[in-house]
Design a protein around this motif. Structure first.
Motif, PDB file in Angstrom:
ATOM      1  N   GLN A  63     -14.216  -4.107 -51.413  1.00  0.00           N
ATOM      2  CA  GLN A  63     -13.083  -3.203 -51.343  1.00  0.00           C
ATOM      3  C   GLN A  63     -13.351  -2.138 -50.281  1.00  0.00           C
ATOM      4  OE1 GLN A  63     -10.404  -3.752 -53.073  1.00  0.00           O
ATOM      5  NE2 GLN A  63      -9.191  -1.893 -52.784  1.00  0.00           N
ATOM      6  N   VAL A  64     -12.373  -1.882 -49.467  1.00  0.00           N
ATOM      7  CA  VAL A  64     -12.480  -0.889 -48.410  1.00  0.00           C
ATOM      8  C   VAL A  64     -11.462   0.203 -48.685  1.00  0.00           C
ATOM      9  CG1 VAL A  64     -12.242  -0.443 -45.953  1.00  0.00           C
ATOM     10  CG2 VAL A  64     -13.236  -2.609 -46.738  1.00  0.00           C
ATOM     11  N   GLN A  65     -11.901   1.437 -48.669  1.00  0.00           N
ATOM     12  CA  GLN A  65     -10.987   2.564 -48.828  1.00  0.00           C
ATOM     13  C   GLN A  65     -10.846   3.283 -47.500  1.00  0.00           C
ATOM     14  OE1 GLN A  65     -12.643   4.749 -52.192  1.00  0.00           O
ATOM     15  NE2 GLN A  65     -11.137   3.780 -53.534  1.00  0.00           N
ATOM     16  N   LEU A  66      -9.613   3.620 -47.164  1.00  0.00           N
ATOM     17  CA  LEU A  66      -9.310   4.293 -45.908  1.00  0.00           C
ATOM     18  C   LEU A  66      -8.591   5.596 -46.204  1.00  0.00           C
ATOM     19  CD1 LEU A  66      -7.893   1.178 -43.994  1.00  0.00           C
ATOM     20  CD2 LEU A  66     -10.215   2.093 -43.894  1.00  0.00           C
ATOM     21  N   VAL A  67      -9.046   6.662 -45.574  1.00  0.00           N
ATOM     22  CA  VAL A  67      -8.448   7.974 -45.795  1.00  0.00           C
ATOM     23  C   VAL A  67      -8.097   8.591 -44.444  1.00  0.00           C
ATOM     24  CG1 VAL A  67      -8.730  10.263 -46.774  1.00  0.00           C
ATOM     25  CG2 VAL A  67      -9.748   8.280 -47.929  1.00  0.00           C
ATOM     26  N   GLU A  68      -6.792   8.788 -44.212  1.00  0.00           N
ATOM     27  CA  GLU A  68      -6.329   9.394 -42.967  1.00  0.00           C
ATOM     28  C   GLU A  68      -6.281  10.911 -43.092  1.00  0.00           C
ATOM     29  OE1 GLU A  68      -3.541   5.682 -43.461  1.00  0.00           O
ATOM     30  OE2 GLU A  68      -4.346   7.289 -44.723  1.00  0.00           O
ATOM     31  N   SER A  69      -6.402  11.569 -41.955  1.00  0.00           N
ATOM     32  CA  SER A  69      -6.226  13.023 -41.889  1.00  0.00           C
ATOM     33  C   SER A  69      -5.808  13.385 -40.477  1.00  0.00           C
ATOM     34  CB  SER A  69      -7.527  13.747 -42.265  1.00  0.00           C
ATOM     35  OG  SER A  69      -8.571  13.391 -41.376  1.00  0.00           O
ATOM     36  N   GLY A  70      -5.338  14.623 -40.323  1.00  0.00           N
ATOM     37  CA  GLY A  70      -5.008  15.128 -39.003  1.00  0.00           C
ATOM     38  C   GLY A  70      -3.536  15.199 -38.671  1.00  0.00           C
ATOM     39  N   GLY A  71      -2.691  14.727 -39.578  1.00  0.00           N
ATOM     40  CA  GLY A  71      -1.269  14.817 -39.317  1.00  0.00           C
ATOM     41  C   GLY A  71      -0.778  16.249 -39.410  1.00  0.00           C
ATOM     42  N   GLY A  72       0.478  16.460 -39.020  1.00  0.00           N
ATOM     43  CA  GLY A  72       1.055  17.792 -39.098  1.00  0.00           C
ATOM     44  C   GLY A  72       2.308  17.911 -38.275  1.00  0.00           C
ATOM     45  N   THR A 132     -19.924  -2.280 -43.664  1.00  0.00           N
ATOM     46  CA  THR A 132     -19.707  -3.201 -42.552  1.00  0.00           C
ATOM     47  C   THR A 132     -18.538  -2.774 -41.688  1.00  0.00           C
ATOM     48  OG1 THR A 132     -18.379  -4.617 -44.003  1.00  0.00           O
ATOM     49  CG2 THR A 132     -20.723  -5.155 -43.762  1.00  0.00           C
ATOM     50  N   PHE A 133     -18.301  -1.473 -41.628  1.00  0.00           N
ATOM     51  CA  PHE A 133     -17.185  -0.954 -40.828  1.00  0.00           C
ATOM     52  C   PHE A 133     -17.242  -1.470 -39.404  1.00  0.00           C
ATOM     53  CE2 PHE A 133     -13.989   1.974 -39.487  1.00  0.00           C
ATOM     54  CZ  PHE A 133     -14.384   2.444 -38.244  1.00  0.00           C
ATOM     55  N   SER A 134     -18.427  -1.576 -38.845  1.00  0.00           N
ATOM     56  CA  SER A 134     -18.549  -1.979 -37.449  1.00  0.00           C
ATOM     57  C   SER A 134     -18.018  -3.394 -37.198  1.00  0.00           C
ATOM     58  CB  SER A 134     -20.010  -1.885 -36.996  1.00  0.00           C
ATOM     59  OG  SER A 134     -20.828  -2.729 -37.783  1.00  0.00           O
ATOM     60  N   ALA A 149      -1.477   1.015 -32.319  1.00  0.00           N
ATOM     61  CA  ALA A 149      -2.688   0.754 -31.536  1.00  0.00           C
ATOM     62  C   ALA A 149      -3.702   0.069 -32.416  1.00  0.00           C
ATOM     63  CB  ALA A 149      -3.263   2.052 -30.978  1.00  0.00           C
ATOM     64  N   ALA A 150      -4.656  -0.611 -31.781  1.00  0.00           N
ATOM     65  CA  ALA A 150      -5.728  -1.256 -32.523  1.00  0.00           C
ATOM     66  C   ALA A 150      -6.967  -1.334 -31.645  1.00  0.00           C
ATOM     67  CB  ALA A 150      -5.324  -2.653 -32.989  1.00  0.00           C
ATOM     68  N   ILE A 151      -8.115  -1.464 -32.294  1.00  0.00           N
ATOM     69  CA  ILE A 151      -9.371  -1.555 -31.583  1.00  0.00           C
ATOM     70  C   ILE A 151     -10.254  -2.581 -32.288  1.00  0.00           C
ATOM     71  CG2 ILE A 151     -10.374   0.385 -32.881  1.00  0.00           C
ATOM     72  CD1 ILE A 151     -11.817   1.168 -30.219  1.00  0.00           C
ATOM     73  N   SER A 152     -10.852  -3.444 -31.495  1.00  0.00           N
ATOM     74  CA  SER A 152     -11.693  -4.491 -32.059  1.00  0.00           C
ATOM     75  C   SER A 152     -13.093  -3.957 -32.339  1.00  0.00           C
ATOM     76  CB  SER A 152     -11.772  -5.669 -31.091  1.00  0.00           C
ATOM     77  OG  SER A 152     -12.601  -5.337 -29.996  1.00  0.00           O
ATOM     78  N   ARG A 153     -13.893  -4.802 -32.972  1.00  0.00           N
ATOM     79  CA  ARG A 153     -15.274  -4.393 -33.252  1.00  0.00           C
ATOM     80  C   ARG A 153     -16.072  -4.263 -31.975  1.00  0.00           C
ATOM     81  NH1 ARG A 153     -17.787  -9.737 -36.237  1.00  0.00           N
ATOM     82  NH2 ARG A 153     -17.477 -11.223 -34.540  1.00  0.00           N
ATOM     83  N   ARG A 154     -15.596  -4.876 -30.905  1.00  0.00           N
ATOM     84  CA  ARG A 154     -16.252  -4.745 -29.611  1.00  0.00           C
ATOM     85  C   ARG A 154     -15.624  -3.650 -28.754  1.00  0.00           C
ATOM     86  NH1 ARG A 154     -19.722  -8.963 -28.542  1.00  0.00           N
ATOM     87  NH2 ARG A 154     -19.570 -10.737 -29.961  1.00  0.00           N
ATOM     88  N   HIS A 155     -14.748  -2.849 -29.376  1.00  0.00           N
ATOM     89  CA  HIS A 155     -14.139  -1.674 -28.748  1.00  0.00           C
ATOM     90  C   HIS A 155     -13.068  -2.002 -27.715  1.00  0.00           C
ATOM     91  CE1 HIS A 155     -17.072   1.479 -30.294  1.00  0.00           C
ATOM     92  NE2 HIS A 155     -17.613   0.333 -30.656  1.00  0.00           N
ATOM     93  N   SER A 156     -12.572  -3.230 -27.707  1.00  0.00           N
ATOM     94  CA  SER A 156     -11.409  -3.486 -26.868  1.00  0.00           C
ATOM     95  C   SER A 156     -10.182  -2.973 -27.611  1.00  0.00           C
ATOM     96  CB  SER A 156     -11.268  -4.966 -26.544  1.00  0.00           C
ATOM     97  OG  SER A 156     -11.050  -5.713 -27.716  1.00  0.00           O
ATOM     98  N   ALA A 157      -9.234  -2.423 -26.880  1.00  0.00           N
ATOM     99  CA  ALA A 157      -8.103  -1.739 -27.509  1.00  0.00           C
ATOM    100  C   ALA A 157      -6.782  -2.256 -26.973  1.00  0.00           C
ATOM    101  CB  ALA A 157      -8.210  -0.235 -27.287  1.00  0.00           C
ATOM    102  N   GLY A 158      -5.768  -2.148 -27.808  1.00  0.00           N
ATOM    103  CA  GLY A 158      -4.413  -2.513 -27.416  1.00  0.00           C
ATOM    104  C   GLY A 158      -3.420  -1.503 -27.940  1.00  0.00           C
ATOM    105  N   TYR A 159      -2.284  -1.380 -27.264  1.00  0.00           N
ATOM    106  CA  TYR A 159      -1.307  -0.361 -27.596  1.00  0.00           C
ATOM    107  C   TYR A 159       0.106  -0.923 -27.545  1.00  0.00           C
ATOM    108  CZ  TYR A 159      -5.215   2.724 -26.545  1.00  0.00           C
ATOM    109  OH  TYR A 159      -6.440   3.336 -26.538  1.00  0.00           O
ATOM    110  N   ALA A 160       0.962  -0.328 -28.355  1.00  0.00           N
ATOM    111  CA  ALA A 160       2.386  -0.596 -28.226  1.00  0.00           C
ATOM    112  C   ALA A 160       2.874   0.003 -26.914  1.00  0.00           C
ATOM    113  CB  ALA A 160       3.144   0.016 -29.402  1.00  0.00           C
ATOM    114  N   ASP A 161       3.880  -0.629 -26.319  1.00  0.00           N
ATOM    115  CA  ASP A 161       4.400  -0.132 -25.042  1.00  0.00           C
ATOM    116  C   ASP A 161       4.894   1.307 -25.169  1.00  0.00           C
ATOM    117  OD1 ASP A 161       5.868  -3.298 -23.963  1.00  0.00           O
ATOM    118  OD2 ASP A 161       3.830  -2.500 -23.788  1.00  0.00           O
ATOM    119  N   SER A 162       5.413   1.665 -26.319  1.00  0.00           N
ATOM    120  CA  SER A 162       6.006   2.993 -26.508  1.00  0.00           C
ATOM    121  C   SER A 162       4.971   4.114 -26.476  1.00  0.00           C
ATOM    122  CB  SER A 162       6.772   3.036 -27.825  1.00  0.00           C
ATOM    123  OG  SER A 162       5.914   2.744 -28.921  1.00  0.00           O
TER     124      SER A 162
END
Length: 124
Positions: A1-10, A28-30, A49-62
């Motif tokens: 089980q993986v728990q994710l907690v976001e912060s920083g919005g406003g 095993t987050f990495s 947006a997303a980022i792989s375990r090898r740190h490659s990233a992708g983004y929505a056009d917007s």
């Protein structure tokens, strides 16, 4: 089980910046691909947006050129730096983990675990 907690919005004015953080449990987050999605009122959840375990990233056009996703495996944390924010960026932002992934997904169904979300409001 993986728990994710976001912060920083406003609340921020148009043109401003915010940095979202997502802290993950687990040893095993990495190995996970990590993604950010958002959902505005009355709209479907969409890929940001997303980022792989090898740190490659992708983004929505917007958001390309304005948002940057990064990860710190030592801290089990993924970040979303959001610059030049626009009112249309207003949404609840969700962090997600894709446990088995060589790259990263851009569809919500590809992700296994989700955070509770953090509200981002951009005023005009």
């Amino acid at each position: 089980q993986v728990q994710l907690v976001e912060s920083g919005g406003g609340l921020v004015q148009a043109g401003g910046s915010l940095r979202l953080s997502c802290a993950a449990s687990g040893r095993t987050f990495s190995n996970y691909a990590m993604g950010w999605f958002r959902q505005a009122p009355g709209k479907e959840r969409e890929f940001v947006a997303a980022i792989s375990r090898r740190h490659s990233a992708g983004y929505a056009d917007s958001v390309k050129g304005r948002f940057t996703i990064s990860r710190d495996n030592a801290k089990n944390t993924v970040y979303l730096q959001m610059n030049s924010l626009k009112p249309e960026d207003t949404a609840v932002y969700y962090c997600a983990a894709q446990v088995i992934a060589l790259g990263y997904g851009s569809e919500a169904y590809e992700y296994d675990y989700w955070g509770q979300g953090t509200q981002v409001t951009v005023s005009s």
